[in-house]
Design an enzyme around this catalytic site. Structure first.
Site, PDB file in Angstrom:
ATOM      1  CD  GLU A 124      35.729  41.697  40.731  1.00 31.62           C
ATOM      2  OE1 GLU A 124      36.310  41.162  42.046  1.00 31.62           O
ATOM      3  OE2 GLU A 124      35.389  41.017  39.909  1.00 31.62           O
ATOM      4  CG  ASP A 125      40.242  40.887  38.704  1.00 32.55           C
ATOM      5  OD1 ASP A 125      40.000  42.243  40.023  1.00 32.55           O
ATOM      6  OD2 ASP A 125      40.163  39.912  39.064  1.00 32.55           O
TER       7      ASP A 125
END
Length: 706
Positions: free
Chosen positions: A76-77
């Protein structure tokens, strides 16, 4: 602040050195991936996945789960993708990480829709590997512990989501320790002042109650020693959110809730549980109707224990829970109780909890497949996460757990979707009962089905389970689509008849061009649009007619084909107007209403005359020769005021084989009363016979059909 060395030391309790080394490698991989990123609190970002892994280590989760926890935010990051994690740590870890990751690369119309899509994606991953939700709950738990770094409005939003979704899921999976902490942290964030005052009152009450608690605990321990029964006795503290909800739900004061003393007795075997129950019932008098045996009939989340309420010393009420050590571990950690990973399917408590969780997830998967969109799905899931259940029996003795307030329709869908779809009535404890009647624990429910039956839209007003609600909507949606396609075909053919063709004989080149111009995937979508009233059949017919289309599209040559024949019960896309109540034998016309389909009116209806003045087109329709249906009609009567006149009117209608739905007595004018009767008739001849019977009553001055 936690460290990887401290975590590694803790993991030596149950993991071998090779597995611990893999967890350490995942930590350093995550630290490198998140390098330069910081949390709102200012700490390096890698402290969050490390803390999540530490939460899971307390539950003794396996090494793959801990690795996934270390990497759960990497996709996600950071720039690392699914393939990168799979190549480094294997397919299982990659799937869990992907299941926990949010849908960050898609745009949504609202925050609620984004959350619903994220949850739907997570459920699909949970169905493949249940560890997805365990990692997600640990992730949410650490986020709630560090929520103070967020803005107040964001704190409240996250707290509400936690109370609506994640705490109930933890409860449903039997993870009580996680559930309690999530609820208390969310309560503190959502209602800081209320939490502060209740916490202060609990601390004060605890000090005042210490002597009584010690006295009761000692009395129970002494009785167990006298009986030669092993068992540890501890007092149970009510957590803040449960106190608040009990005060709110039951409109009770804090003092009345704290007057109840709660104890837990943990012993070795199931046999000893029941013997301990007998011992405490000999010590204190049991409260009638307040005993529950969750060992014989476990809760839906696998929870097992004996619950009993007693009249204790100094007139206090005592709540006692009795369970084995294994039941106690499962009650605290549910499916996360590590013994099920090492079990061999021996029917232990942890295995039972795990299998029930899998069954629940399978039910979520079925709901997801039937739901129209993610918002409908998450709404169904919220309704499914009820904390209280009723336990009912099938005629063959099988036990089904259903939410509080569940009805026979919910029961039917819990047995099988096909049983629910073909349900027409039910027997509860061998007596015919309404399908809307709420079920009670211990009842035996028998569902009566017929192949021709189908779900009723009215069921949506009283069903409570997500599966029933989603299945009914799915069926009705598919049926409406099928019926609108068929109606659209009949309407189109009615207008194509003036060109001596039907829908199978239209020019395919013209049809394909029309589908492309209007973004229809196929001919059925066009027919559905016609049947729902969103597109006029005569316009489509003119586009598809043979030859040149240069003629004015708006000219009206009339319809030379036959009228559309209706049988009465045409389904969800044909409706009978309530302004004029048409019945067989009446001259009728149809009006296409956008989104609803065909609305049938009497030819002399004032509303239809007004629509004709506005230039709207009628659909020419007529009744079929035979129909087994009954139709609603409204009569207005002027009668002389007399005792028993309403009964006479009802008797007259019944004698003519009519069915009265409603009788309303209107304004009184001297000795005359205006009475409105709504009744069901077969056709115009049947209505005439009923009106003749009514006029034969001496007190009836006038009978008119509205």
């Amino acid at each position: 602040m936690p460290s990887i060395d401290a975590l590694s030391e803790r993991l030596t309790e149950y993991l071998d050195p090779t597995q611990i080394q893999k967890v350490r490698r995942a930590y350093f991989y995550a630290a490198q991936a998140h390098d330069g990123q910081r949390r709102k609190s200012g700490e390096p970002y890698v402290t969050h996945p490390l803390a999540v892994a530490s939460v899971l280590a307390e539950m003794h989760m396996d090494h793959d789960c801990l690795i996934a926890a270390m990497l759960h935010d990497v996709i996600e990051d950071t720039e690392i993708n699914y393939d990168g994690i799979e190549s480094q740590f294997g397919d299982q870890v990659a799937k869990v990480v992907d299941g926990v990751s949010k849908l960050t690369h898609l745009e949504f119309e609202s925050k609620a829709e984004a959350q619903a899509e994220n949850f739907q994606k997570m459920v699909l991953a949970m169905a493949e590997d249940i560890r997805v939700i365990i990692v997600k709950l640990a992730d949410r738990l650490h986020n709630m512990r560090t929520l103070g770094a967020m803005r107040p409005d964001k704190q409240r939003r996250i707290a509400k989501e936690t109370l609506d979704i994640y705490a109930p899921i933890a409860a449903r999976l039997g993870m009580r320790d996680v559930q309690v902490e999530l609820e208390d942290l969310a309560f503190k964030a959502a209602h800081p002042m209320r939490a502060k005052f209740i916490r202060r009152a609990v601390v004060q009450a605890r000090g005042q109650r210490r002597d009584v608690i010690t006295e009761i605990q000692t009395a129970i321990e002494n009785r167990l020693k006298q009986e030669g029964l092993p068992g540890s006795v501890t007092g149970r503290e009510k957590h803040l959110y449960s106190i608040y909800m009990k005060m709110k739900r039951e409109s009770r004061s804090f003092a009345s809730i704290m007057d109840v003393f709660a104890f837990r007795i943990v012993t070795n075997t199931v046999d000893e549980c029941y013997r301990v129950l007998g011992a405490v019932h000999n010590l204190f008098k049991p409260v009638p109707g307040r005993f529950k045996d969750y060992i014989a009939i476990p809760k839906a989340n696998g929870y097992q224990s004996l619950h009993t309420d007693l009249f204790g010393a100094r007139n206090f009420t005592i709540e006692v829970q009795i369970r084995t050590k294994e039941m106690d571990a499962v009650a605290a950690q549910g499916i996360a109780e590590h013994s099920h990973y090492k079990s061999t399917g021996d029917g232990s408590t942890a295995v039972g909890s795990y299998s029930r969780a899998r069954k629940w997830l399978q039910g979520l998967l079925e709901m997801q497949q039937a739901a129209g969109d993610s918002m409908e799905f998450i709404d169904s899931v919220k309704k499914e996460l009820f904390p209280d259940e009723v336990y009912v029996f099938t005629p063959k003795g099988r036990i089904l757990e259903l939410p509080q307030g569940a009805t026979p329709v919910d029961f039917a869908y819990a047995v099988h979707t096909d049983v629910g779809n073909s349900c027409i009535s039910c027997r509860i404890d061998r007596h015919l009962s309404p399908l809307s009647e709420p079920l009670k624990t211990g009842q035996t429910v028998e569902i009566i089905t017929t192949p021709r039956a189908q779900p009723n839209m009215a069921w949506l007003n009283f069903v409570v389970t997500g599966k029933a609600r989603t299945s009914i909507r799915h069926f009705l949606k598919n049926q409406q689509m099928h019926e609108s396609v068929e109606l659209g075909r009949r309407l189109l053919n009615q207008y194509l008849a003036q060109f001596d063709i039907n829908d199978e004989q239209v020019d395919q080149v013209k049809l394909q061009k029309m589908l492309e111009d209007n973004n229809f995937k196929n001919f059925d979508e066009l027919l559905q649009d016609i049947g729902l009233g969103n597109r006029m059949a005569y316009v489509v017919a003119r586009h598809l007619r043979p030859g040149d289309n240069s003629e004015d599209e708006n000219s009206d040559k009339g319809v030379d084909g036959k009228a559309l024949v209706i049988r009465g019960a045409e389904g969800m896309v044909m409706h009978f107007a309530r302004c004029c109540h048409p019945i067989p034998g009446d001259s009728i016309v149809g009006k296409i209403s956008a989104g609803r389909g065909l609305v049938v009116h009497r030819a002399e209806c004032r509303n239809m005359n007004a629509k004709r003045d506005e230039g709207n087109r009628d659909i020419f329709i007529e009744w079929a020769d035979t129909s087994d249906e009954e139709y609603g009609v409204v009569l207005e009567l002027q009668v002389e005021s007399q005792r028993g006149i309403i009964a006479q009117l009802a008797t007259a209608v019944a004698s003519a084989e009519g069915n009265v739905r409603q009788i309303l007595s209107g304004e009184k004018d001297g000795q005359m009363n205006a009475v409105t009767i709504e009744l069901m008739v077969a056709n115009r001849v049947h209505l005439a016979r009923i009106m003749k019977k009514l006029r034969a009553i001496r007190q009836v001055n006038r009978v008119t059909r509205t």
